[in-house]
Scaffold this motif. Structure first.
Motif, PDB file in Angstrom:
ATOM      1  N   VAL A   1       0.835  -1.203   0.000  1.00 24.72           N
ATOM      2  CA  VAL A   1       0.000   0.000   0.000  1.00 24.72           C
ATOM      3  C   VAL A   1       0.865   1.247   0.000  1.00 24.72           C
ATOM      4  CG1 VAL A   1      -0.216   0.143   2.525  1.00 24.72           C
ATOM      5  CG2 VAL A   1      -1.989   1.131   1.085  1.00 24.72           C
ATOM      6  N   GLU A   2       0.400   2.213  -0.781  1.00 20.64           N
ATOM      7  CA  GLU A   2       1.013   3.548  -0.761  1.00 20.64           C
ATOM      8  C   GLU A   2      -0.106   4.525  -0.434  1.00 20.64           C
ATOM      9  OE1 GLU A   2       2.847   4.759  -4.516  1.00 20.64           O
ATOM     10  OE2 GLU A   2       2.257   6.822  -4.075  1.00 20.64           O
ATOM     11  N   LEU A   3       0.094   5.339   0.574  1.00 22.35           N
ATOM     12  CA  LEU A   3      -0.901   6.369   0.898  1.00 22.35           C
ATOM     13  C   LEU A   3      -0.763   7.539  -0.068  1.00 22.35           C
ATOM     14  CD1 LEU A   3      -0.822   6.770   4.798  1.00 22.35           C
ATOM     15  CD2 LEU A   3      -2.168   5.179   3.420  1.00 22.35           C
ATOM     16  N   ILE A   4      -1.904   8.040  -0.506  1.00 22.90           N
ATOM     17  CA  ILE A   4      -1.931   9.258  -1.324  1.00 22.90           C
ATOM     18  C   ILE A   4      -2.794  10.278  -0.588  1.00 22.90           C
ATOM     19  CG2 ILE A   4      -2.577  10.271  -3.541  1.00 22.90           C
ATOM     20  CD1 ILE A   4      -2.247   7.484  -4.795  1.00 22.90           C
ATOM     21  N   HIS A   5      -2.181  11.385  -0.214  1.00 23.71           N
ATOM     22  CA  HIS A   5      -2.906  12.416   0.541  1.00 23.71           C
ATOM     23  C   HIS A   5      -3.920  13.080  -0.387  1.00 23.71           C
ATOM     24  CE1 HIS A   5      -2.385  15.873   3.705  1.00 23.71           C
ATOM     25  NE2 HIS A   5      -3.557  15.287   3.766  1.00 23.71           N
TER      26      HIS A   5
ATOM     27  N   TYR B   1      -6.426  10.039   3.562  1.00 23.87           N
ATOM     28  CA  TYR B   1      -5.454   9.352   2.702  1.00 23.87           C
ATOM     29  C   TYR B   1      -6.120   8.271   1.873  1.00 23.87           C
ATOM     30  CZ  TYR B   1      -2.299  11.792   5.789  1.00 23.87           C
ATOM     31  OH  TYR B   1      -1.667  12.784   6.495  1.00 23.87           O
ATOM     32  N   SER B   2      -6.055   8.420   0.556  1.00 22.23           N
ATOM     33  CA  SER B   2      -6.483   7.356  -0.341  1.00 22.23           C
ATOM     34  C   SER B   2      -5.344   6.352  -0.471  1.00 22.23           C
ATOM     35  CB  SER B   2      -6.861   7.942  -1.701  1.00 22.23           C
ATOM     36  OG  SER B   2      -7.993   8.785  -1.566  1.00 22.23           O
ATOM     37  N   LEU B   3      -5.642   5.229  -1.127  1.00 23.79           N
ATOM     38  CA  LEU B   3      -4.684   4.123  -1.150  1.00 23.79           C
ATOM     39  C   LEU B   3      -4.375   3.695  -2.571  1.00 23.79           C
ATOM     40  CD1 LEU B   3      -6.551   1.906   1.486  1.00 23.79           C
ATOM     41  CD2 LEU B   3      -4.902   3.745   1.927  1.00 23.79           C
ATOM     42  N   TYR B   4      -3.103   3.367  -2.815  1.00 26.80           N
ATOM     43  CA  TYR B   4      -2.733   2.703  -4.060  1.00 26.80           C
ATOM     44  C   TYR B   4      -2.186   1.327  -3.673  1.00 26.80           C
ATOM     45  CZ  TYR B   4      -1.729   2.453  -9.014  1.00 26.80           C
ATOM     46  OH  TYR B   4      -1.756   2.102 -10.345  1.00 26.80           O
ATOM     47  N   LEU B   5      -3.009   0.321  -3.949  1.00 25.00           N
ATOM     48  CA  LEU B   5      -2.699  -1.036  -3.505  1.00 25.00           C
ATOM     49  C   LEU B   5      -2.036  -1.818  -4.633  1.00 25.00           C
ATOM     50  CD1 LEU B   5      -6.178  -1.320  -1.910  1.00 25.00           C
ATOM     51  CD2 LEU B   5      -4.138  -1.812  -0.578  1.00 25.00           C
ATOM     52  N   ASN B   6      -0.979  -2.512  -4.295  1.00 26.41           N
ATOM     53  CA  ASN B   6      -0.294  -3.419  -5.224  1.00 26.41           C
ATOM     54  C   ASN B   6       0.073  -2.751  -6.555  1.00 26.41           C
ATOM     55  OD1 ASN B   6      -0.854  -5.128  -3.149  1.00 26.41           O
ATOM     56  ND2 ASN B   6      -1.676  -6.770  -4.399  1.00 26.41           N
ATOM     57  N   ASP B   7       0.305  -1.443  -6.512  1.00 27.72           N
ATOM     58  CA  ASP B   7       0.709  -0.680  -7.709  1.00 27.72           C
ATOM     59  C   ASP B   7      -0.297  -0.800  -8.850  1.00 27.72           C
ATOM     60  OD1 ASP B   7       3.197   0.451  -6.865  1.00 27.72           O
ATOM     61  OD2 ASP B   7       4.069  -1.561  -7.000  1.00 27.72           O
ATOM     62  N   ARG B   8      -1.589  -1.127  -8.509  1.00 26.22           N
ATOM     63  CA  ARG B   8      -2.545  -1.266  -9.612  1.00 26.22           C
ATOM     64  C   ARG B   8      -4.010  -1.016  -9.218  1.00 26.22           C
ATOM     65  NH1 ARG B   8      -4.988  -6.321 -10.089  1.00 26.22           N
ATOM     66  NH2 ARG B   8      -4.454  -7.728  -8.398  1.00 26.22           N
ATOM     67  N   ILE B   9      -4.264  -0.812  -7.922  1.00 27.86           N
ATOM     68  CA  ILE B   9      -5.652  -0.621  -7.465  1.00 27.86           C
ATOM     69  C   ILE B   9      -5.742   0.676  -6.665  1.00 27.86           C
ATOM     70  CG2 ILE B   9      -7.525  -1.556  -6.059  1.00 27.86           C
ATOM     71  CD1 ILE B   9      -6.016  -4.346  -6.437  1.00 27.86           C
ATOM     72  N   PHE B  10      -6.551   1.615  -7.141  1.00 31.23           N
ATOM     73  CA  PHE B  10      -6.770   2.854  -6.378  1.00 31.23           C
ATOM     74  C   PHE B  10      -8.032   2.687  -5.551  1.00 31.23           C
ATOM     75  CE2 PHE B  10      -8.660   7.175  -5.987  1.00 31.23           C
ATOM     76  CZ  PHE B  10      -7.652   7.755  -5.238  1.00 31.23           C
ATOM     77  N   TYR B  11      -7.916   2.942  -4.256  1.00 29.56           N
ATOM     78  CA  TYR B  11      -9.058   2.878  -3.331  1.00 29.56           C
ATOM     79  C   TYR B  11      -9.188   4.266  -2.722  1.00 29.56           C
ATOM     80  CZ  TYR B  11     -11.946   1.226   0.603  1.00 29.56           C
ATOM     81  OH  TYR B  11     -12.958   1.035   1.508  1.00 29.56           O
ATOM     82  N   SER B  12     -10.254   4.961  -3.091  1.00 29.22           N
ATOM     83  CA  SER B  12     -10.360   6.339  -2.609  1.00 29.22           C
ATOM     84  C   SER B  12     -10.798   6.361  -1.155  1.00 29.22           C
ATOM     85  CB  SER B  12     -11.337   7.148  -3.470  1.00 29.22           C
ATOM     86  OG  SER B  12     -12.649   7.035  -2.993  1.00 29.22           O
ATOM     87  N   ALA B  13     -10.174   7.249  -0.405  1.00 27.56           N
ATOM     88  CA  ALA B  13     -10.755   7.631   0.878  1.00 27.56           C
ATOM     89  C   ALA B  13     -11.914   8.562   0.541  1.00 27.56           C
ATOM     90  CB  ALA B  13      -9.714   8.352   1.718  1.00 27.56           C
TER      91      ALA B  13
ATOM     92  N   PHE C   1      -7.829  -0.865 -11.490  1.00 30.43           N
ATOM     93  CA  PHE C   1      -9.136  -0.734 -10.831  1.00 30.43           C
ATOM     94  C   PHE C   1      -9.171   0.556 -10.023  1.00 30.43           C
ATOM     95  CE2 PHE C   1      -8.598  -5.321 -11.259  1.00 30.43           C
ATOM     96  CZ  PHE C   1      -9.826  -5.717 -11.759  1.00 30.43           C
ATOM     97  N   ILE C   2     -10.305   1.240 -10.099  1.00 26.76           N
ATOM     98  CA  ILE C   2     -10.531   2.424  -9.265  1.00 26.76           C
ATOM     99  C   ILE C   2     -11.790   2.165  -8.445  1.00 26.76           C
ATOM    100  CG2 ILE C   2     -11.151   4.872  -9.265  1.00 26.76           C
ATOM    101  CD1 ILE C   2      -9.591   5.085 -11.960  1.00 26.76           C
ATOM    102  N   LEU C   3     -11.618   2.063  -7.144  1.00 25.66           N
ATOM    103  CA  LEU C   3     -12.769   1.953  -6.239  1.00 25.66           C
ATOM    104  C   LEU C   3     -12.962   3.352  -5.679  1.00 25.66           C
ATOM    105  CD1 LEU C   3     -11.236  -1.235  -4.918  1.00 25.66           C
ATOM    106  CD2 LEU C   3     -13.600  -1.206  -5.701  1.00 25.66           C
ATOM    107  N   HIS C   4     -14.085   3.990  -6.067  1.00 28.46           N
ATOM    108  CA  HIS C   4     -14.211   5.410  -5.748  1.00 28.46           C
ATOM    109  C   HIS C   4     -15.475   5.696  -4.962  1.00 28.46           C
ATOM    110  CE1 HIS C   4     -13.484   9.660  -6.073  1.00 28.46           C
ATOM    111  NE2 HIS C   4     -12.426   9.452  -6.813  1.00 28.46           N
ATOM    112  N   GLU C   5     -15.326   6.514  -3.937  1.00 25.68           N
ATOM    113  CA  GLU C   5     -16.508   6.996  -3.218  1.00 25.68           C
ATOM    114  C   GLU C   5     -17.365   7.809  -4.180  1.00 25.68           C
ATOM    115  OE1 GLU C   5     -17.352  10.476  -2.047  1.00 25.68           O
ATOM    116  OE2 GLU C   5     -15.495  11.145  -1.110  1.00 25.68           O
ATOM    117  N   CYS C   6     -18.662   7.846  -3.940  1.00 27.95           N
ATOM    118  CA  CYS C   6     -19.555   8.502  -4.885  1.00 27.95           C
ATOM    119  C   CYS C   6     -20.773   9.078  -4.178  1.00 27.95           C
ATOM    120  CB  CYS C   6     -19.991   7.476  -5.935  1.00 27.95           C
ATOM    121  SG  CYS C   6     -21.137   8.135  -7.139  1.00 27.95           S
TER     122      CYS C   6
END
Ligand SMILES: O=c1ccn([C@@H]2O[C@@H]3COP(=O)(O)O[C@H]3[C@H]2O)c(=O)[nH]1
Ligand SMILES: [Zn+2]
Ligand SMILES: [Zn+2]
Length: 245
Positions: free
Chosen positions: A138-142, A152-164, A184-189
């Motif tokens: 995981v890499e945190l993205i502010h 902090y949103s997340l970049y998992l396994n260098d291929r999945i974005f999980y938005s905070a 993959f982008i998992l995004h709040e909506c």
């Protein structure tokens, strides 16, 4: 390696038909919980899981739908399972989560006086990739949410974005897809009204096809069924369903 995602809940903060937007990522027999909101204890119970089935917890930001279940988790881990679960959290949130969210309920003179007394705290630096298990990094993205509140949103396994929880940031999404091979982008909506502190469906619908087709929507309100078929090529994530990513 295939990663499995099972959302404990996909609801917005005040949804009543859906549990809080908290996620389980499974890598083999390792289970990471992302956020532990008010409804997380009940949502785990509904899946026949206990806190002892969790191998690590990661927190995106300090709002009750993301941290409100942590007091119960901490007490049960200490009193019933006698172990400290690894807690991955931005270094900037370590002091505030204890002082402003958890200390009031967890403090016990002579027994619990710090976050480290109940969690195995693993501070994360934004922009620096950390290995959580053999198959999860995981890499945190502010990202921006509410002024003065770090999130902090997340970049998992260098291929999945999980938005905070975050306001719309199309430049970030373009960069992830075009320069960082995001699959993959998992995004709040937020389905209706002005975004202000969230990203709206209308904003996500303005994204180009190549981004929408890999985007899945979560953190939605109880009126979600009225929006089925109105989300372009984006799909709503269903809570409790297992997805292979
Ligand atoms: O300036 C504000 C501050 C807060 N709120 C609401 O409080 C909720 C807190 O959890 P959340 O971040 O999932 O969603 C937030 C919104 O629903 C808002 O609409 N505007
Ligand atoms: Zn939220
Ligand atoms: Zn929030």
């Amino acid at each position: 390696m295939t990663l499995k995602l099972q959302m404990l809940g996909t609801g917005s903060a005040f949804a009543k038909n859906y549990y809080n937007n908290n996620a389980l990522f499974h890598d083999g027999d390792f289970t990471l919980l992302i956020d532990c909101g008010i409804t997380a204890p009940m949502a785990l119970h509904q899946l026949d899981l206990t806190f002892d089935d969790l191998d690590a917890l990661l927190i995106t930001h300090i709002h009750a739908d993301h941290v409100g279940g942590m007091e119960e988790l901490a007490f049960i881990m200490k009193m019933k399972y006698n172990r400290k679960i690894p807690l991955y959290i931005a270094e900037a949130l370590v002091e505030p989560i204890w002082e402003h969210s958890l200390k009031g309920g967890l403090y016990q003179q002579g027994h619990i006086s710090s976050l480290e007394d109940v969690f195995d705290v693993r501070p994360l630096k934004p922009g620096v990739k950390a290995d959580i298990s053999s198959g999860i990094s995981v890499e945190l993205i502010h990202t921006q949410h509410i002024p003065g509140k770090d999130s902090y949103s997340l970049y998992l396994n260098d291929r999945i974005f999980y938005s905070a929880d975050m306001v719309f940031d199309p430049a970030l999404l373009h960069k992830l897809v075009n320069e960082r091979d995001c699959e993959f982008i998992l995004h709040e909506c937020q389905l209706q009204g002005p975004g202000e502190v969230h990203t709206t469906l209308d904003e996500l619908l303005s994204l180009p096809e190549e981004i929408q087709e890999r985007t899945y929507l979560m953190h939605y309100s109880d009126d979600v069924e009225a929006f089925i078929g109105k989300t372009g090529t984006m799909e709503f994530v269903e809570q409790q369903r297992v997805y292979e990513l």
